[in-house]
Design an enzyme around this catalytic site. Structure first.
Site, mmCIF file in Angstrom:
data_model
loop_
_atom_site.group_PDB
_atom_site.id
_atom_site.type_symbol
_atom_site.label_atom_id
_atom_site.label_comp_id
_atom_site.label_asym_id
_atom_site.label_seq_id
_atom_site.Cartn_x
_atom_site.Cartn_y
_atom_site.Cartn_z
ATOM 1 N N CYS A 292 45.349 43.859 36.986
ATOM 2 C CA CYS A 292 44.322 44.261 37.957
ATOM 3 C C CYS A 292 44.996 43.805 39.402
ATOM 4 C CB CYS A 292 43.167 43.144 37.654
ATOM 5 S SG CYS A 292 41.588 43.767 38.208
ATOM 6 N N HIS B 153 41.941 44.601 31.984
ATOM 7 C CA HIS B 153 42.224 43.206 31.780
ATOM 8 C C HIS B 153 42.921 43.206 30.290
ATOM 9 C CE1 HIS B 153 41.425 40.780 35.379
ATOM 10 N NE2 HIS B 153 40.460 41.755 35.470
ATOM 11 N N GLU C 287 44.053 41.101 28.423
ATOM 12 C CA GLU C 287 44.282 39.973 27.929
ATOM 13 C C GLU C 287 42.979 39.561 27.307
ATOM 14 O OE1 GLU C 287 44.213 40.530 31.062
ATOM 15 O OE2 GLU C 287 43.119 39.196 32.299
HETATM 16 N N1 GLN Z 1 40.501 41.596 44.063
HETATM 17 C C1 GLN Z 1 40.729 42.901 42.908
HETATM 18 C C2 GLN Z 1 39.659 43.865 43.046
HETATM 19 O O1 GLN Z 1 38.286 43.315 43.099
HETATM 20 C C3 GLN Z 1 41.405 42.551 41.686
HETATM 21 C C4 GLN Z 1 40.404 41.763 40.805
HETATM 22 C C5 GLN Z 1 41.149 41.340 39.674
HETATM 23 O O2 GLN Z 1 42.541 40.974 39.727
HETATM 24 N N2 GLN Z 1 40.423 40.886 38.609
HETATM 25 O O3 GLN Z 1 39.641 45.056 42.531
#
Ligand code: GLN
Length: 549
Positions: free
Chosen positions: A382, A508, A510
């Site tokens: 992310c 994600h 994970e």
């Molecule tokens: N802050 C970033 C976004 O909103 C990444 C979010 C995250 O790592 N879950 O896109």
């Protein structure tokens, strides 16, 4: 007809109610029953999505896009089944529902009160999953500790259900602490007695006591607890500290926690527990053949729970590779161009963690550059993926001011940009791109090698995305987008084919790693780290040999 097990906690917080609930569920599942677990949290936030990770640890996201308590992660990892919004309810959500009904006029002019209106709504949620017909048993973990003001309506709801439902349909497990006083060389039962007394004062009597302890309880202590807390001796369960949470189901099996519950709930049809896969996993976990060291670059590293699912995914992937994964937390705020090689020395892989906001961003970019240039296996999740894109734009494409509009709204090169649908949203809670989305993978790619298929589905939680206006420039210079959302075209996976292992994902992975099906990306990343480690050890050995000749 579903049956209900409630799990409450006493004496102190952090006793591991979630792990005990998940372990019991695992045992019942291994005996052929269909089980789910839900968590009721007494705080006023409607969900943990708006909480800083320092408050409550990671926010776990389900397939249907619910932002939930991290205990749901344990439930999924243990049971290898999905949970949903229905599996996590907070006081805030309960009140929100009741207040919405009141505004709607549904209460026909009545005074709306904690009892019965709030407790009725709690009971409705407690019974909801049982009504789907999917489950034999619903385990409900009540967050907080007995005696907390906030928990009272939940405990009252349990009391009412204990009274309303037939005896064989509901039971209560109370988790307590039996401390060992080193100076006196004695286990102390008084805190447990007090805790059960406090629970009983609210009208709820536990059927089973699970006692967390550092020392074996022995029959005398068990008898004493049973006598003073008014439960059967066989219902006093010893829960010794375990080397890993994944051992707890086996400890609970030995203590016959599952059998006691089956007896109380008068369930007679069940099989011998089939835990073969679980035991195999545990064996691999306990007896690794070698070790790899992974740097976790993040900004919430003081609190391990902030990266719970990532750390658990490393444990699953380590077992698959038969290596111990040692995770070194590196605070991104303190990484600079001058100290990066020293800070990241000795690592076999680098994971740049998810996150929000500006703090610690520069260090993450420096760390990515180091991995890209030295051939160290790199995995960005992310925000970690977004940092890899920014680093590449700045240092390879020469777009020196490239940034994400999250950190610099006026950047001349917004290689990471807010998603169109996000621009209109003003509310914070539950408004990100959340939950499962499909991703189409290109066949000739590292991602395809990892997943072994072209269509996958992974969970999301973000507002920003790769800006596709720059895609051609990236691809022409060696960073490829090998996974995209088939409907929106949003970039999901980036990689650098020239690098031994460099991959970043907008989702994600994970969140879907379980004991029985570890996340493929983590398994491959640890595999790459293992190779890197073997290669660098043989180079070191070679250099030493050369020096000796
Ligand atoms: N802050 C970033 C976004 O909103 C990444 C979010 C995250 O790592 N879950 O896109």
């Amino acid at each position: 007809m579903a049956k209900y097990i409630f799990v409450t906690g006493g004496v102190t917080s952090s006793l591991g109610k979630g792990i005990i609930a998940a372990s019991l569920a695992k045992l019942l599942q291994a005996r052929g029953l269909s089980v789910t677990i839900q968590k009721l949290d007494p705080y006023i936030n409607v969900d943990p999505g708006t909480l800083n990770p320092y408050e409550h640890g990671e926010c776990y996201v389900t397939e249907d896009g619910a932002e939930t308590d991290l205990d749901l992660g344990h439930y999924e990892r243990f049971l290898n089944t999905f949970t949903s919004q229905a599996n996590n309810v907070t006081t805030g959500r309960i009140y929100q529902t009741v207040i919405n009904k009141e505004r709607n006029g549904d209460f026909l002019g009545k005074t709306v009160q904690v009892v019965p209106h709030i407790t009725d709504e709690i009971k409705r949620r407690m019974l909801l999953l049982g009504k789907t017909g999917e489950f034999d048993i619903i385990i409900t973990e009540i967050g907080g500790t007995v005696g907390d003001i906030e928990s009272l309506p939940f405990i009252e709801a349990v009391r009412q259900l204990q009274w309303e439902l037939p005896e064989e349909k509901v039971m209560v497990i109370h988790l307590t602490l039996v401390p060992y006083l080193k100076a006196a060389k004695e286990l102390k039962t008084k805190p447990t007695q007090h805790s059960v007394k406090m629970l009983s004062e609210t009208g709820v009597h536990p059927d089973v006591l699970v006692c967390r302890t550092e020392e074996p309880l022995g029959n005398d202590i068990k008898r004493k607890i049973a006598l003073f807390c008014n439960v059967k001796q066989e219902a006093v369960i010893e829960a010794m500290d375990a080397a890993t949470i994944y051992e707890v189901p086996l400890l609970m099996l030995r203590e016959k926690l599952d059998i006691i519950c089956l007896k109380k709930l008068k369930i007679t049809e069940y099989s011998e527990p089939n835990l073969d896969k679980w035991k195999l996993y545990l064996d691999k976990l306990k007896y690794p053949k070698s070790k790899v060291t992974i740097g976790l670059i993040g900004k919430y590293i003081e609190l391990q729970d902030a990266y719970k699912s990532i750390l658990e995914s490393f444990i699953h992937a380590g077992a698959m590779n038969e290596v111990k994964v040692q995770v070194i937390n590196v605070h991104s705020e303190f990484i600079t161009n001058d100290n990066v090689s020293e800070k990241l020395e000795g690592l076999d892989g680098l994971l740049v963690a998810p996150g929000f906001g500006t703090r610690g961003i520069d260090g993450k970019i420096v760390a990515v550059k180091y991995a890209r240039e030295t051939g160290l296996p790199f995995f960005g999740i992310c925000l970690g993926m977004q940092m890899a894109v920014i680093e590449f734009a700045r240092n390879v494409l020469g777009l020196t001011h490239a940034h994400s509009t999250e950190m610099d709204a006026n950047t001349s090169d917004a290689v990471i940009n807010m998603m169109e649908e996000q621009k209109r949203i003003k509310m914070m809670g539950g408004t990100m791109r959340l939950g499962a989305y499909p991703c189409q993978i290109e066949e000739n790619s590292l991602a395809y090698k990892i997943y072994g298929k072209t269509t996958i589905s992974e969970r999301h939680r973000h507002r920003y995305e790769f800006n596709s206006d720059y895609l051609a420039q990236f691809e022409a210079n060696g960073m490829r987008a090998t996974g995209v959302n088939p409907d929106s075209g949003l970039v999901e996976i980036i990689e650098i084919p020239e690098h031994p292992f460099f991959i970043g994902v907008q989702y994600h992975p994970e969140l879907k790693s379980t004991v029985e099906s570890p996340a493929p990306l983590f398994v491959s990343f640890i595999g790459a780290a293992k190779e890197y480690n073997e290669r660098s050890s043989s180079i070191k050995a070679g250099t030493l040999r050369d020096a000796l000749i």
